[in-house]
Scaffold this motif. Sequence first.
Motif, PDB file in Angstrom:
ATOM      1  N   SER A 105       0.821  -1.214   0.000  1.00  0.00           N
ATOM      2  CA  SER A 105       0.000   0.000   0.000  1.00  0.00           C
ATOM      3  C   SER A 105       0.854   1.264   0.000  1.00  0.00           C
ATOM      4  O   SER A 105       0.343   2.350  -0.253  1.00  0.00           O
ATOM      5  N   ARG A 106       2.168   1.124   0.233  1.00  0.00           N
ATOM      6  CA  ARG A 106       3.088   2.257   0.276  1.00  0.00           C
ATOM      7  C   ARG A 106       3.999   2.311  -0.963  1.00  0.00           C
ATOM      8  O   ARG A 106       4.936   3.094  -1.019  1.00  0.00           O
ATOM      9  N   ILE A 107       3.709   1.481  -1.973  1.00  0.00           N
ATOM     10  CA  ILE A 107       4.513   1.514  -3.203  1.00  0.00           C
ATOM     11  C   ILE A 107       4.292   2.846  -3.904  1.00  0.00           C
ATOM     12  O   ILE A 107       3.161   3.286  -4.105  1.00  0.00           O
ATOM     13  N   LEU A 108       5.392   3.468  -4.291  1.00  0.00           N
ATOM     14  CA  LEU A 108       5.348   4.744  -5.003  1.00  0.00           C
ATOM     15  C   LEU A 108       5.312   4.535  -6.506  1.00  0.00           C
ATOM     16  O   LEU A 108       4.537   5.163  -7.219  1.00  0.00           O
ATOM     17  N   PRO A 144      -3.029   2.484  -5.641  1.00  0.00           N
ATOM     18  CA  PRO A 144      -2.223   2.042  -6.785  1.00  0.00           C
ATOM     19  C   PRO A 144      -1.045   2.988  -7.011  1.00  0.00           C
ATOM     20  O   PRO A 144      -1.185   4.205  -6.913  1.00  0.00           O
ATOM     21  N   PRO A 145       0.131   2.419  -7.298  1.00  0.00           N
ATOM     22  CA  PRO A 145       1.299   3.260  -7.542  1.00  0.00           C
ATOM     23  C   PRO A 145       1.334   3.769  -8.983  1.00  0.00           C
ATOM     24  O   PRO A 145       0.569   3.316  -9.829  1.00  0.00           O
ATOM     25  N   ALA A 146       2.250   4.680  -9.229  1.00  0.00           N
ATOM     26  CA  ALA A 146       2.584   5.015 -10.616  1.00  0.00           C
ATOM     27  C   ALA A 146       3.233   3.760 -11.203  1.00  0.00           C
ATOM     28  O   ALA A 146       3.915   3.019 -10.495  1.00  0.00           O
ATOM     29  N   ARG A 147       3.011   3.507 -12.492  1.00  0.00           N
ATOM     30  CA  ARG A 147       3.557   2.287 -13.085  1.00  0.00           C
ATOM     31  C   ARG A 147       3.865   2.498 -14.552  1.00  0.00           C
ATOM     32  O   ARG A 147       3.152   3.212 -15.255  1.00  0.00           O
ATOM     33  N   ALA A 148       4.927   1.852 -14.993  1.00  0.00           N
ATOM     34  CA  ALA A 148       5.267   1.805 -16.412  1.00  0.00           C
ATOM     35  C   ALA A 148       5.539   0.351 -16.764  1.00  0.00           C
ATOM     36  O   ALA A 148       6.035  -0.414 -15.939  1.00  0.00           O
ATOM     37  N   THR A 149       5.201  -0.031 -17.989  1.00  0.00           N
ATOM     38  CA  THR A 149       5.448  -1.389 -18.467  1.00  0.00           C
ATOM     39  C   THR A 149       6.111  -1.311 -19.829  1.00  0.00           C
ATOM     40  O   THR A 149       5.692  -0.528 -20.683  1.00  0.00           O
ATOM     41  N   GLY A 150       7.128  -2.124 -20.007  1.00  0.00           N
ATOM     42  CA  GLY A 150       7.809  -2.165 -21.290  1.00  0.00           C
ATOM     43  C   GLY A 150       8.251  -3.575 -21.607  1.00  0.00           C
ATOM     44  O   GLY A 150       8.150  -4.486 -20.778  1.00  0.00           O
ATOM     45  N   GLU A 151       8.729  -3.743 -22.811  1.00  0.00           N
ATOM     46  CA  GLU A 151       9.233  -5.037 -23.261  1.00  0.00           C
ATOM     47  C   GLU A 151      10.753  -4.985 -23.279  1.00  0.00           C
ATOM     48  O   GLU A 151      11.336  -3.998 -23.732  1.00  0.00           O
ATOM     49  N   ALA A 152      11.378  -6.052 -22.760  1.00  0.00           N
ATOM     50  CA  ALA A 152      12.836  -6.097 -22.721  1.00  0.00           C
ATOM     51  C   ALA A 152      13.309  -7.549 -22.725  1.00  0.00           C
ATOM     52  O   ALA A 152      12.578  -8.446 -22.304  1.00  0.00           O
ATOM     53  N   ARG A 153      14.513  -7.753 -23.185  1.00  0.00           N
ATOM     54  CA  ARG A 153      15.141  -9.061 -23.053  1.00  0.00           C
ATOM     55  C   ARG A 153      15.604  -9.160 -21.607  1.00  0.00           C
ATOM     56  O   ARG A 153      16.401  -8.353 -21.146  1.00  0.00           O
TER      57      ARG A 153
END
Length: 115
Positions: free
Chosen positions: A59-62, A90-99
Motif C-alpha cells: 500500500s506504500r509503493i510509489l 495504486p502506484p505510478a507504473r510503467a510497463t515495457g518489453e525487454a530481453r
Amino acid sequence: MTTEITRLEPGRRMSAAVIHGDTVYLAGQVGEGAGVTEQARAALAEVDRLLASAGTTKSRILTTTVWLADMADFAAMNAVWEAWIDPANPPARATGEARLATPDYKVEFIVTAAR
C-alpha cells in the motif's frame, strides 16, 4: 545531515533491497514458473516479503516498472497485478518489453516504496 543507508540481503553483485531514509528500493524481482502468470505471482510474493523486511507494505509503493519479455503477456500480467495490488493505493507504473536476464524469465518487477 547524513541519512543512513541500509542494505537488505546484500550479495557480491547487488542487494535485494536498499533503504535510504524513508524510501525503499527493491532490486528487480522475478519468479519461477512456466508462464507469466506463475512468474508474476511468485515475483510479487517476493516483493511482499522484501517490503515487509523493510518495514512497509504494497500500500506504500510509489512506483513500479514492469518488464515483460513479450508484450503479448500484458493482459495475463495485468490480471495478476490487479488481483495483488492494493486497489485503494495504486502506484505510478510503467510497463515495457525487454530481453530479461535469461530466456526463462517472462516478467520482472522493479519497485520503489515509502516506509
